[in-house]
Design a protein around this motif. Structure first.
Motif, PDB file in Angstrom:
ATOM      1  N   ASP A  82       1.128  12.380  -1.837  1.00 18.23           N
ATOM      2  CA  ASP A  82       0.931  13.566  -1.014  1.00 18.23           C
ATOM      3  C   ASP A  82      -0.366  13.425  -0.241  1.00 18.23           C
ATOM      4  OD1 ASP A  82       3.270  14.894  -1.808  1.00 18.23           O
ATOM      5  OD2 ASP A  82       2.290  15.659  -3.602  1.00 18.23           O
ATOM      6  N   MET A  83      -0.332  13.866   1.000  1.00 21.82           N
ATOM      7  CA  MET A  83      -1.512  13.798   1.825  1.00 21.82           C
ATOM      8  C   MET A  83      -2.498  14.866   1.383  1.00 21.82           C
ATOM      9  SD  MET A  83      -1.723  13.715   5.934  1.00 21.82           S
ATOM     10  CE  MET A  83      -1.103  15.366   6.123  1.00 21.82           C
ATOM     11  N   SER A  84      -3.751  14.456   1.240  1.00 19.33           N
ATOM     12  CA  SER A  84      -4.808  15.394   0.876  1.00 19.33           C
ATOM     13  C   SER A  84      -6.108  14.883   1.449  1.00 19.33           C
ATOM     14  CB  SER A  84      -4.905  15.534  -0.642  1.00 19.33           C
ATOM     15  OG  SER A  84      -5.442  14.354  -1.194  1.00 19.33           O
ATOM     16  N   SER A  85      -7.119  15.675   1.312  1.00 22.11           N
ATOM     17  CA  SER A  85      -8.426  15.241   1.809  1.00 22.11           C
ATOM     18  C   SER A  85      -9.033  14.167   0.915  1.00 22.11           C
ATOM     19  CB  SER A  85      -9.361  16.438   1.913  1.00 22.11           C
ATOM     20  OG  SER A  85      -9.504  17.046   0.650  1.00 22.11           O
ATOM     21  N   HIS A  86      -8.410  13.912  -0.234  1.00 23.05           N
ATOM     22  CA  HIS A  86      -8.924  12.921  -1.174  1.00 23.05           C
ATOM     23  C   HIS A  86      -7.953  11.758  -1.329  1.00 23.05           C
ATOM     24  CE1 HIS A  86     -11.829  15.950  -2.104  1.00 23.05           C
ATOM     25  NE2 HIS A  86     -10.902  16.770  -2.521  1.00 23.05           N
ATOM     26  N   MET A  87      -7.423  11.268  -0.209  1.00 30.05           N
ATOM     27  CA  MET A  87      -6.454  10.181  -0.284  1.00 30.05           C
ATOM     28  C   MET A  87      -7.115   8.909  -0.808  1.00 30.05           C
ATOM     29  SD  MET A  87      -3.925  10.533   2.961  1.00 30.05           S
ATOM     30  CE  MET A  87      -5.188  10.529   4.192  1.00 30.05           C
TER      31      MET A  87
ATOM     32  N   LEU B  29       7.558  17.367   4.867  1.00 26.21           N
ATOM     33  CA  LEU B  29       8.377  16.238   5.312  1.00 26.21           C
ATOM     34  C   LEU B  29       9.173  15.664   4.144  1.00 26.21           C
ATOM     35  CD1 LEU B  29       5.838  14.446   7.672  1.00 26.21           C
ATOM     36  CD2 LEU B  29       7.894  15.683   8.342  1.00 26.21           C
ATOM     37  N   THR B  30       9.783  16.544   3.388  1.00 25.95           N
ATOM     38  CA  THR B  30      10.515  16.130   2.186  1.00 25.95           C
ATOM     39  C   THR B  30      11.593  15.087   2.470  1.00 25.95           C
ATOM     40  OG1 THR B  30      10.031  18.255   1.155  1.00 25.95           O
ATOM     41  CG2 THR B  30      11.827  16.963   0.191  1.00 25.95           C
ATOM     42  N   PRO B  31      12.426  15.247   3.512  1.00 25.24           N
ATOM     43  CA  PRO B  31      13.434  14.203   3.763  1.00 25.24           C
ATOM     44  C   PRO B  31      12.808  12.832   4.034  1.00 25.24           C
ATOM     45  CG  PRO B  31      13.972  16.192   5.006  1.00 25.24           C
ATOM     46  CD  PRO B  31      12.588  16.384   4.433  1.00 25.24           C
ATOM     47  N   VAL B  32      11.703  12.813   4.747  1.00 28.78           N
ATOM     48  CA  VAL B  32      11.019  11.548   5.032  1.00 28.78           C
ATOM     49  C   VAL B  32      10.463  10.968   3.735  1.00 28.78           C
ATOM     50  CG1 VAL B  32       9.018  10.508   6.183  1.00 28.78           C
ATOM     51  CG2 VAL B  32      10.474  12.139   7.422  1.00 28.78           C
ATOM     52  N   LYS B  33       9.813  11.809   2.942  1.00 21.41           N
ATOM     53  CA  LYS B  33       9.243  11.366   1.670  1.00 21.41           C
ATOM     54  C   LYS B  33      10.328  10.777   0.766  1.00 21.41           C
ATOM     55  CE  LYS B  33       6.553  13.119  -2.215  1.00 21.41           C
ATOM     56  NZ  LYS B  33       5.830  14.257  -2.789  1.00 21.41           N
ATOM     57  N   GLU B  34      11.438  11.480   0.638  1.00 21.05           N
ATOM     58  CA  GLU B  34      12.522  11.012  -0.226  1.00 21.05           C
ATOM     59  C   GLU B  34      13.122   9.707   0.286  1.00 21.05           C
ATOM     60  OE1 GLU B  34      15.119  14.408  -0.388  1.00 21.05           O
ATOM     61  OE2 GLU B  34      13.888  15.408  -1.908  1.00 21.05           O
ATOM     62  N   TYR B  35      13.269   9.573   1.609  1.00 18.74           N
ATOM     63  CA  TYR B  35      13.833   8.342   2.158  1.00 18.74           C
ATOM     64  C   TYR B  35      12.889   7.164   1.924  1.00 18.74           C
ATOM     65  CZ  TYR B  35      16.221   5.002   5.062  1.00 18.74           C
ATOM     66  OH  TYR B  35      16.881   3.878   5.497  1.00 18.74           O
ATOM     67  N   LEU B  36      11.600   7.378   2.157  1.00 17.30           N
ATOM     68  CA  LEU B  36      10.636   6.296   1.928  1.00 17.30           C
ATOM     69  C   LEU B  36      10.669   5.853   0.473  1.00 17.30           C
ATOM     70  CD1 LEU B  36       7.579   7.562   4.021  1.00 17.30           C
ATOM     71  CD2 LEU B  36       9.130   5.696   4.600  1.00 17.30           C
ATOM     72  N   GLN B  37      10.736   6.813  -0.453  1.00 17.38           N
ATOM     73  CA  GLN B  37      10.811   6.474  -1.877  1.00 17.38           C
ATOM     74  C   GLN B  37      12.085   5.708  -2.192  1.00 17.38           C
ATOM     75  OE1 GLN B  37      10.227  10.475  -3.373  1.00 17.38           O
ATOM     76  NE2 GLN B  37       8.138  10.000  -4.015  1.00 17.38           N
TER      77      GLN B  37
ATOM     78  N   LYS C 180       0.833  -1.198   0.000  1.00 16.20           N
ATOM     79  CA  LYS C 180       0.000   0.000   0.000  1.00 16.20           C
ATOM     80  C   LYS C 180       0.866   1.245   0.000  1.00 16.20           C
ATOM     81  CE  LYS C 180      -4.045  -1.910   2.175  1.00 16.20           C
ATOM     82  NZ  LYS C 180      -5.150  -1.606   3.071  1.00 16.20           N
ATOM     83  N   ALA C 181       0.281   2.333  -0.467  1.00 23.36           N
ATOM     84  CA  ALA C 181       0.982   3.616  -0.513  1.00 23.36           C
ATOM     85  C   ALA C 181       1.022   4.235   0.879  1.00 23.36           C
ATOM     86  CB  ALA C 181       0.278   4.557  -1.478  1.00 23.36           C
ATOM     87  N   VAL C 182       1.953   5.160   1.054  1.00 18.57           N
ATOM     88  CA  VAL C 182       2.091   5.918   2.288  1.00 18.57           C
ATOM     89  C   VAL C 182       1.826   7.378   1.956  1.00 18.57           C
ATOM     90  CG1 VAL C 182       3.647   6.579   4.156  1.00 18.57           C
ATOM     91  CG2 VAL C 182       3.856   4.314   3.119  1.00 18.57           C
ATOM     92  N   ALA C 183       0.899   7.995   2.661  1.00 15.80           N
ATOM     93  CA  ALA C 183       0.610   9.412   2.472  1.00 15.80           C
ATOM     94  C   ALA C 183       1.506  10.207   3.412  1.00 15.80           C
ATOM     95  CB  ALA C 183      -0.858   9.707   2.762  1.00 15.80           C
TER      96      ALA C 183
END
Length: 79
Positions: free
Chosen positions: A26-31, A10-18, A2-5
């Motif tokens: 990206d987290m949004s109200s329409h995840m 949190l760019t460093p976290v996003k880049e590390y997870l990728q 599954k994807a992670v929102a």
């Protein structure tokens, strides 16, 4: 898997997870319903706690955690 929102800012976290092979959105109200976990900065826990309870998605606060520590928690939820 599954994807992670991930919350904006949190760019460093996003880049590390990728870099570890996670699908990150990206987290949004329409995840998407396929999101397996949400990573937040920790500044708006109450707001996200309410939203994640509706979606039944675990919320991980990145407050005080390294990107590596966040990834460890994400792995635990996505197993």
């Amino acid at each position: 898997m599954k994807a992670v929102a991930v919350e904006p800012g949190l760019t460093p976290v996003k880049e590390y997870l990728q870099s570890q092979g996670c699908q990150v959105v990206d987290m949004s109200s329409h995840m998407e319903p396929s999101v397996g976990a949400v990573v937040i900065t920790g500044l708006d826990k109450n707001l996200m706690g309410m939203q994640s309870a509706i979606q039944q998605v675990p919320v991980i606060s990145a407050d005080g955690l390294s990107p590596e520590a966040v990834y460890d928690r994400v792995k635990d939820y996505l197993r």
